[in-house]
Design a protein around this motif. Structure first.
Motif, mmCIF file in Angstrom:
data_model
loop_
_atom_site.group_PDB
_atom_site.id
_atom_site.type_symbol
_atom_site.label_atom_id
_atom_site.label_comp_id
_atom_site.label_asym_id
_atom_site.label_seq_id
_atom_site.Cartn_x
_atom_site.Cartn_y
_atom_site.Cartn_z
ATOM 1 N N LEU A 164 -36.664 -40.505 -6.361
ATOM 2 C CA LEU A 164 -36.450 -39.088 -6.681
ATOM 3 C C LEU A 164 -35.447 -38.463 -5.713
ATOM 4 O O LEU A 164 -34.578 -37.687 -6.126
ATOM 5 C CB LEU A 164 -37.774 -38.317 -6.628
ATOM 6 C CG LEU A 164 -38.643 -38.405 -7.859
ATOM 7 C CD1 LEU A 164 -39.995 -37.739 -7.619
ATOM 8 C CD2 LEU A 164 -37.969 -37.772 -9.059
ATOM 9 N N LYS A 165 -35.559 -38.796 -4.428
ATOM 10 C CA LYS A 165 -34.610 -38.254 -3.450
ATOM 11 C C LYS A 165 -33.192 -38.699 -3.782
ATOM 12 O O LYS A 165 -32.259 -37.898 -3.739
ATOM 13 C CB LYS A 165 -34.974 -38.706 -2.022
ATOM 14 C CG LYS A 165 -36.165 -37.977 -1.444
ATOM 15 C CD LYS A 165 -36.308 -38.163 0.048
ATOM 16 C CE LYS A 165 -36.528 -39.567 0.486
ATOM 17 N NZ LYS A 165 -36.854 -39.702 1.910
ATOM 18 N N LEU A 166 -33.045 -39.965 -4.135
ATOM 19 C CA LEU A 166 -31.725 -40.480 -4.485
ATOM 20 C C LEU A 166 -31.193 -39.810 -5.753
ATOM 21 O O LEU A 166 -30.011 -39.471 -5.840
ATOM 22 C CB LEU A 166 -31.767 -42.000 -4.673
ATOM 23 C CG LEU A 166 -31.962 -42.819 -3.398
ATOM 24 C CD1 LEU A 166 -32.183 -44.292 -3.745
ATOM 25 C CD2 LEU A 166 -30.781 -42.661 -2.463
ATOM 26 N N MET A 167 -32.080 -39.592 -6.726
ATOM 27 C CA MET A 167 -31.661 -38.948 -7.973
ATOM 28 C C MET A 167 -31.211 -37.515 -7.709
ATOM 29 O O MET A 167 -30.165 -37.086 -8.189
ATOM 30 C CB MET A 167 -32.801 -38.973 -8.999
ATOM 31 C CG MET A 167 -32.431 -38.290 -10.307
ATOM 32 S SD MET A 167 -31.013 -39.021 -11.149
ATOM 33 C CE MET A 167 -31.788 -40.375 -11.961
ATOM 34 N N ASN A 190 -43.888 -45.330 -1.174
ATOM 35 C CA ASN A 190 -42.966 -44.211 -1.333
ATOM 36 C C ASN A 190 -41.760 -44.566 -2.196
ATOM 37 O O ASN A 190 -40.769 -43.854 -2.195
ATOM 38 C CB ASN A 190 -42.517 -43.687 0.033
ATOM 39 C CG ASN A 190 -41.640 -44.676 0.777
ATOM 40 O OD1 ASN A 190 -41.561 -45.846 0.412
ATOM 41 N ND2 ASN A 190 -40.995 -44.212 1.825
ATOM 42 N N THR A 191 -41.848 -45.630 -2.966
ATOM 43 C CA THR A 191 -40.737 -46.058 -3.807
ATOM 44 C C THR A 191 -40.314 -44.964 -4.775
ATOM 45 O O THR A 191 -39.131 -44.634 -4.884
ATOM 46 C CB THR A 191 -41.110 -47.332 -4.604
ATOM 47 O OG1 THR A 191 -41.562 -48.317 -3.689
ATOM 48 C CG2 THR A 191 -39.936 -47.847 -5.401
ATOM 49 N N GLU A 192 -41.284 -44.366 -5.457
ATOM 50 C CA GLU A 192 -40.967 -43.316 -6.424
ATOM 51 C C GLU A 192 -40.358 -42.102 -5.716
ATOM 52 O O GLU A 192 -39.386 -41.515 -6.201
ATOM 53 C CB GLU A 192 -42.218 -42.900 -7.188
ATOM 54 C CG GLU A 192 -41.944 -41.920 -8.310
ATOM 55 C CD GLU A 192 -43.184 -41.599 -9.132
ATOM 56 O OE1 GLU A 192 -43.248 -40.469 -9.634
ATOM 57 O OE2 GLU A 192 -44.063 -42.461 -9.275
#
Length: 164
Positions: free
Chosen positions: A106-109, A100-102
């Motif tokens: 994306l959540k952080l972005m 789930n790294t990507e």
């Protein structure tokens, strides 16, 4: 609006409605707000369509109406947008092979983008849509040089937010 123009609008809208969904995703945090904003942008596009002369691409015109509607709606309404924690919204996949790294990035972005001003969000959105600075400047209504300068400042700000 005559029937021919109405059919043309519906056809072109259906082909390009992802533009509006993307604008809604940038300016809302939940499905209800997304649906409300989508409806409002659709209404504004419908009202403005008879005046669309084709001086710009339809997608550029839709971006401009969509972004202006989103910015105006949330500036004028002093209501707070109800938000939910990303963990309660996203479906979690239970798998040992799942990375789930990507998804986390994306959540952080998106969390960082939500901290930007309305205009900054619009610039980032168009930049992520691979619009060139000329298209961005036409859509936002600023000079191409100003769009470049603002985007560079936004990139620096996002780096600061993401890497404190």
């Amino acid at each position: 609006m005559n029937k021919e123009l109405e059919h043309k609008f519906i056809s072109e809208f259906q082909e390009n409605q992802n533009i509006i969904h993307k604008v809604c995703r940038i300016y809302t945090n939940n499905q209800e707000a997304h649906n409300d904003l989508f409806q409002e942008i659709t209404i504004q596009l419908w009202k403005a369509y008879p005046k669309f002369r084709g001086d710009s691409k339809l997608s550029t015109w839709m971006y401009r109406i969509g972004l202006n509607t989103a910015i105006t709606l949330y500036r004028k309404s002093k209501r707070t947008i109800q938000t939910q924690d990303f963990d309660t919204v996203l479906h979690k996949i239970k798998s040992t092979d799942y990375d789930n790294t990507e998804e986390e990035q994306l959540k952080l972005m998106y969390k960082a983008i939500h901290q930007l001003s309305d205009i900054e969000k619009a610039l980032v959105f168009l930049y992520l849509e691979d619009k060139n600075y000329k298209e961005i400047s036409e859509t936002i209504g600023i000079s191409e040089v100003n769009a470049r300068v603002k985007m560079n400042r936004i990139k620096t700000r996002l780096r600061t937010i993401l890497n404190p």
